[in-house]
Write an enzyme that holds these catalytic residues in place. Structure first.
Site, PDB file in Angstrom:
ATOM      1  N   SER A  25       0.788  -1.234   0.000  1.00  0.00           N
ATOM      2  CA  SER A  25       0.000   0.000   0.000  1.00  0.00           C
ATOM      3  C   SER A  25       0.819   1.283   0.000  1.00  0.00           C
ATOM      4  CB  SER A  25      -0.973  -0.010   1.175  1.00  0.00           C
ATOM      5  OG  SER A  25      -2.001  -0.945   0.934  1.00  0.00           O
ATOM      6  N   TYR A  40     -10.694   2.308   5.199  1.00  0.00           N
ATOM      7  CA  TYR A  40      -9.650   1.985   4.221  1.00  0.00           C
ATOM      8  C   TYR A  40     -10.200   1.040   3.160  1.00  0.00           C
ATOM      9  CZ  TYR A  40      -4.765   0.995   2.920  1.00  0.00           C
ATOM     10  OH  TYR A  40      -3.570   0.881   2.278  1.00  0.00           O
ATOM     11  N   SER A  41     -10.106   1.441   1.893  1.00  0.00           N
ATOM     12  CA  SER A  41     -10.629   0.616   0.803  1.00  0.00           C
ATOM     13  C   SER A  41      -9.713   0.678  -0.406  1.00  0.00           C
ATOM     14  CB  SER A  41     -12.035   1.087   0.414  1.00  0.00           C
ATOM     15  OG  SER A  41     -12.496   0.398  -0.738  1.00  0.00           O
ATOM     16  N   ASN A  42      -9.187  -0.475  -0.796  1.00  0.00           N
ATOM     17  CA  ASN A  42      -8.346  -0.533  -1.995  1.00  0.00           C
ATOM     18  C   ASN A  42      -9.087  -0.074  -3.241  1.00  0.00           C
ATOM     19  OD1 ASN A  42      -5.789  -1.678  -0.998  1.00  0.00           O
ATOM     20  ND2 ASN A  42      -7.054  -3.417  -0.416  1.00  0.00           N
ATOM     21  N   GLY A  86       2.976  -0.976   3.935  1.00  0.00           N
ATOM     22  CA  GLY A  86       2.377  -1.861   2.953  1.00  0.00           C
ATOM     23  C   GLY A  86       2.502  -3.302   3.380  1.00  0.00           C
TER      24      GLY A  86
END
Length: 394
Positions: A74, A180-182, A328
């Site tokens: 991330s 939190y969202s990819n 990440g």
């Protein structure tokens, strides 16, 4: 030996720069807690220090190369946010434009803005799965266990990930909360490609990688390869009551796309975050927007702002100094990237997981405690920190 300010392409494996036994001890403790290997780079008023501990590959004695490539997970989001904000600075897009104006094909909620994508306030479902406060888990694409191993080389299209996410209920009304969202960053990737007319990899190369000379950084898209030199990453999991360990160094990263697919080095992450914080990539007013933390967990636009005004999911310096950070987590790999607001002191690191039989909670705890030790060592002059743990970014 690599001295401060220089970077070599040969396979460095020993500590270099000023003698910092406390840093070598800290990364050895990381290895002792269950990680296969660690490489660390610190740049501060004492110069540059690089070192590694553990092994490059299970069953071998060689240490991880300190100039090795690794999957940064991330931390990719900070690169993506920077690129979007460059387009904002140029007037190509507005930070508070409805995202749907640029991506009408997805029929997004018209209240979702570009800013909300970058700050995780859109409410859009996370395609890698949602974990709710009451313990409910709503799965997305396969990302753990045997099912994940079986799809290591599957190619996902970014549009496919977005449509999966949009087929699920939104987590909250746009702009009313933080989660939190990819998916937000895959939408940001598609936005970049729509308004520039170029693939993300080309735009990243032209705008950030080439100007900064980041020769070790790659936007891999669907390629499973990772350039040499590199340490190996492993995925250890339970299947039908049996522990299994799989070498996941080669894997198709399209399952996370721009949410976390990039490859880099500790040298390149240092150069990038230092340049970003010191104003070399964004004009001051736009950088200021990037560094405005959301009150829930201190997330700005593509990074966490640890300035004491809001709680943080990652260990902050115990001495109270402000740092900007992202981390990440990617099957087999972990990555750390910390900087002071002026870019003058940075900590960049890669961790590789091995065959330690640890569940997710144990890995998260070890990861969090290790971060705390390193962060305090670098930003607080070694003051003892707390044992607060943090969950690695998914």
């Amino acid at each position: 030996m690599t001295m401060s300010g220089t970077h070599t392409d040969h396979d460095e494996t020993s500590a270099a720069g000023p003698d910092r036994p406390e840093l070598q001890k800290a990364i050895q403790e990381l290895v002792d807690s269950g990680f296969a290997g660690v490489q660390l780079r610190v740049n501060d008023q004492r110069g540059e220090w690089v070192g590694s501990a553990g092994v490059r590959k299970l069953g071998e004695a060689a240490k991880p190369p300190t100039n090795g490539r690794f999957r940064i997970g991330s931390n990719t989001k900070t690169f993506i946010a920077t690129l979007v904000l460059q387009l904002v600075a140029e007037g190509t897009i507005g930070l508070d434009d409805p995202a749907a104006d640029h991506l009408p094909e997805f029929e997004l909620d018209g209240r979702i803005t570009v800013r909300m994508l970058l700050q995780h306030t859109s409410g859009v479902f996370n395609f890698t799965g949602e974990f709710y406060e009451d313990g409910t888990i709503v799965p997305g694409i396969p990302w753990q266990g045997q099912e994940r191993v079986d799809t290591l080389f599957h190619t996902y299209q970014p549009e496919e990930l977005v449509r999966l996410a949009l087929s699920k209920p939104a987590r909250f009304e746009p702009g009313t909360d933080w989660s939190y969202s990819n998916t937000n960053y895959v939408l940001a990737r598609l936005l970049i490609e729509k308004v520039t007319g170029c693939p993300l990899a080309e735009e990243m190369q032209r705008r950030i990688l080439s100007p900064l000379g980041l020769s070790g950084t790659v936007v891999p898209d669907a390629s499973p390869e990772i350039p040499e030199p590199h340490a190996h990453g492993y995925y250890t999991y339970q299947d039908a009551g049996q522990w299994k360990t799989v070498d996941v160094t080669r894997q198709n990263p399209s399952w996370v796309s721009a949410g976390g697919d990039m490859i880099s080095t500790t040298q390149d992450l240092h150069t990038f975050i230092s340049a970003l914080m010191s104003g070399k990539l964004l004009p001051a007013p736009v950088l200021a927007e990037m560094r405005k933390p959301h009150p829930k967990l201190g997330y700005g636009l593509g990074l966490f702002v640890q300035d004491g005004t809001s709680p943080s999911p990652f260990p902050a310096p115990s001495c109270g100094v402000t740092v900007l950070t992202h981390n990440g987590g990617f099957a087999g790999y972990g990555a750390l990237m910390y900087s002071t607001p002026d870019g003058g002191t940075t900590l960049t690191a890669s961790l590789t997981t091995g065959d330690a039989k640890l569940d997710f909670a144990q890995v998260a705890e070890a990861f969090g405690q290790a971060q705390q030790r390193l962060v305090d060592e670098v930003f607080c002059g070694g003051q003892a920190g707390s044992d607060d743990s943090a969950e690695p970014a998914r």
